[in-house]
Design an enzyme around this catalytic site. Structure first.
Site, short mmCIF file in Angstrom:
data_model
loop_
_atom_site.label_atom_id
_atom_site.label_comp_id
_atom_site.label_asym_id
_atom_site.label_seq_id
_atom_site.Cartn_x
_atom_site.Cartn_y
_atom_site.Cartn_z
N SER A 1 29.02 86.34 -7.01
CA SER A 1 27.96 85.48 -8.10
C SER A 1 28.06 84.40 -7.22
CB SER A 1 28.51 85.69 -9.20
OG SER A 1 30.17 85.37 -9.77
N THR B 1 26.94 96.63 -14.10
CA THR B 1 27.13 96.43 -15.24
C THR B 1 25.72 96.31 -15.81
OG1 THR B 1 27.16 94.30 -16.78
CG2 THR B 1 26.12 93.30 -14.91
N LYS C 1 22.31 92.93 -17.13
CA LYS C 1 21.96 91.38 -16.06
C LYS C 1 20.26 92.47 -15.88
CE LYS C 1 25.62 89.12 -14.26
NZ LYS C 1 26.70 89.83 -14.89
#
Length: 221
Positions: free
Chosen positions: A18, A75, A78
């Site tokens: 990221s 996750t 996003k």
């Protein structure tokens, strides 16, 4: 006691890093882990729903069979616009985590609204909603990311990461400039995230997600 062989080795990698915008060389990571009997833990927080022809993440992009990955994590906050996340693995692993993991034992469950949001997002990405919106968005994400990365580099900026990655860290090298730079970008219609890595001197960067600009503004860039 020293020099004893390790009984269990786990290699933890991210699909897309990221803060660097790089995607891991998953095929070679898996090959080496299989050779030496190590476990593979893949964090797809930034790659699931954003990489691969059908949005299945780094494993699809790199052509790696998910059966060769011991633990997959991601996750829902996003690409799927929800909250929470998931861990995928063998039946025994999931059963163990349900019994022993504090997040599973003590935390609240996801609300029905969030679960439906995630399921609906899955259907859009996989094309099970009867449209090709998911496929179009994944293709547009890659094309726009590569276009923006190319234009930033043409401007002489230092852009980290790889092509096809939707995250483009732009190096500013001066912590005192990043907030002002972000504000100036916002005035021009770019909503950017910035960070300053305190453990590295002068390594300040501006993280440019592809969602920072709409897909129909190339002529203005």
């Amino acid at each position: 006691r020293t020099r004893r062989p390790w009984g269990k080795i786990m290699v933890v990698v991210e699909g897309i890093y990221s803060m660097e915008g790089e995607y891991c060389d998953l095929s070679n990571v898996v090959r080496v882990c299989k050779k030496y009997g190590a476990y593979v833990y893949l964090d797809e927080a930034h790659s699931i729903g954003a990489m691969g022809p059908t949005g299945r993440g780094c494993s699809e992009y790199c052509g790696v069979d998910t059966a060769d990955i011991d633990i997959m994590m991601g996750t829902f906050t996003k690409s799927f616009g929800g909250m929470g996340g998931y861990i995928a693995g063998s039946r025994d692993l999931i059963a163990y985590l349900r019994r022993r993991c504090a997040g599973s034992v003590y935390h609240n469950s996801l609300s029905p609204v969030v679960c439906q949001q995630v399921i609906s997002s899955f259907k859009v990405v996989m094309g099970e909603d009867g449209t090709n919106i998911g496929k179009q968005k994944i293709q547009a994400l890659r094309d726009n990311s590569n276009y923006m990365r190319m234009r930033l580099q043409e401007m002489g900026l230092t852009v980290l990461g790889h092509f096809d990655s939707p995250i483009m860290p732009v190096m500013l090298y001066n912590p005192t400039k990043i907030a002002a730079f972000s504000r100036e970008c916002y005035k021009r219609g770019l909503d950017l995230q910035w960070s300053s890595l305190a453990f590295l001197r002068y390594q300040s960067s501006l993280r440019v997600p592809d969602s920072a600009f709409p897909p129909d503004t190339r002529e203005n860039s």
